[in-house]
Design an enzyme around this catalytic site. Structure first.
Site, mmCIF file in Angstrom:
data_model
loop_
_atom_site.group_PDB
_atom_site.id
_atom_site.type_symbol
_atom_site.label_atom_id
_atom_site.label_comp_id
_atom_site.label_asym_id
_atom_site.label_seq_id
_atom_site.Cartn_x
_atom_site.Cartn_y
_atom_site.Cartn_z
ATOM 1 N N GLY A 22 0.768 -1.233 0.000
ATOM 2 C CA GLY A 22 0.000 0.000 0.000
ATOM 3 C C GLY A 22 0.802 1.287 0.000
ATOM 4 C CG ASP A 23 3.701 4.443 1.661
ATOM 5 O OD1 ASP A 23 3.944 4.962 0.550
ATOM 6 O OD2 ASP A 23 4.008 4.987 2.741
ATOM 7 C CG LEU A 24 6.263 -1.866 -2.468
ATOM 8 C CD1 LEU A 24 6.784 -2.258 -1.107
ATOM 9 C CD2 LEU A 24 5.750 -3.076 -3.213
ATOM 10 C CG ASN A 73 8.092 2.355 2.999
ATOM 11 O OD1 ASN A 73 8.837 2.838 3.849
ATOM 12 N ND2 ASN A 73 6.894 2.867 2.736
#
Length: 261
Positions: free
Chosen positions: A166-168, A172
């Site tokens: 979701g926040d790749l 991250n």
């Protein structure tokens, strides 16, 4: 027995939004699936901190990138109950953005990706951009038209909900001697192309190898590269909201292009 302090990385913030760290911990645990991408281990979670195993970064190579791509496809293939659902172990909305200023990330349970994206991502961030004075009437109309077209299923396909980080973005993904390891998720059920678009947004080392490894496990549908900017619109809009500057122009250019597409 207490964990060795040298092995612990603590994320901490006094006054963090209620459930912020518990939501992240649930996401990390949900993303851990057999054969999937490596995920940092959760050691402890409380209202004001999250303790994780400390990772030792190494320089990525092409073999590690290809292995990561294949593992990420298996993570996505683990699936989710619906588009927009939060990770198991967490209920309600999630969070997206930096630790010091995270935005609420609306959850839901949608049968189609387009309706989920319109209701839970585009509409909320468009309202926030309008309130912050980042848009004009033409921009607001384009974002509203885009949301309507998404709800109508213009870009829906047969892909079932994927289990997304979701926040790749590249920051991250921590490359270690054991392989690429995921941190800091905004986990939810979504479209697999969203994670891949995030990897491309700010650049990832050996991205072509990652994509090759991914396709070896789950071939990507025709036209997925063309849709990359559509999947990037929400994170771009969050950057426009938080940081302004060139992100505003980039966000609105993407919104106008897809509203007319």
């Amino acid at each position: 027995m207490a964990a060795d302090a040298s092995r612990v990385h603590r994320k901490a913030r006094t006054g963090a939004p209620a459930g912020f760290f518990a939501c992240e911990a649930a996401g990390l645990r949900w993303l851990r699936v057999p054969g999937g991408a490596r995920v940092v281990d959760v050691l402890d979670v409380a209202d004001d901190h999250l303790d994780l195993v400390r990772l030792t970064p190494v320089r990525p190579d092409r073999a590690a990138a290809r292995a990561f791509g294949a593992a990420l496809a298996r993570t996505h293939d683990a699936g989710a109950a619906a588009f927009g659902v939060p990770p198991d172990g967490w209920s309600g909305d999630g969070f997206f953005g930096p630790l010091h200023d995270p935005l609420p990330m609306r959850a839901g349970a949608y049968a189609s990706w387009g309706a989920f994206l319109a209701d839970c991502r585009i509409a909320p961030v468009a309202a926030a951009l309008r309130s912050a004075g980042r848009t004009d009437a033409a921009d607001d109309a384009a974002l509203a038209l885009l949301a309507d077209r998404l709800r109508a299923g213009t870009w829906d396909d047969d892909e079932p909900p994927a289990r997304l980080h979701g926040d790749l973005w590249s920051g991250n993904v921590v490359w270690t001697a054991q392989g690429a390891t995921l941190i800091d998720p905004a986990a939810h059920g979504g479209h697999r192309e969203t994670d891949l678009a995030m990897l491309a947004l700010f650049g990832l080392p050996h991205l072509d190898e990652v994509l090759g490894g991914y396709a070896s496990v789950h071939p990507l549908p025709r036209g997925w590269r063309h849709r990359t900017s559509l999947h990037q619109l929400y994170p771009l809009a969050v950057h426009a909201l938080l940081f302004g500057g060139g992100y505003v122009a980039q966000t609105l250019a993407v919104a106008h292009r897809w509203a007319r597409a």
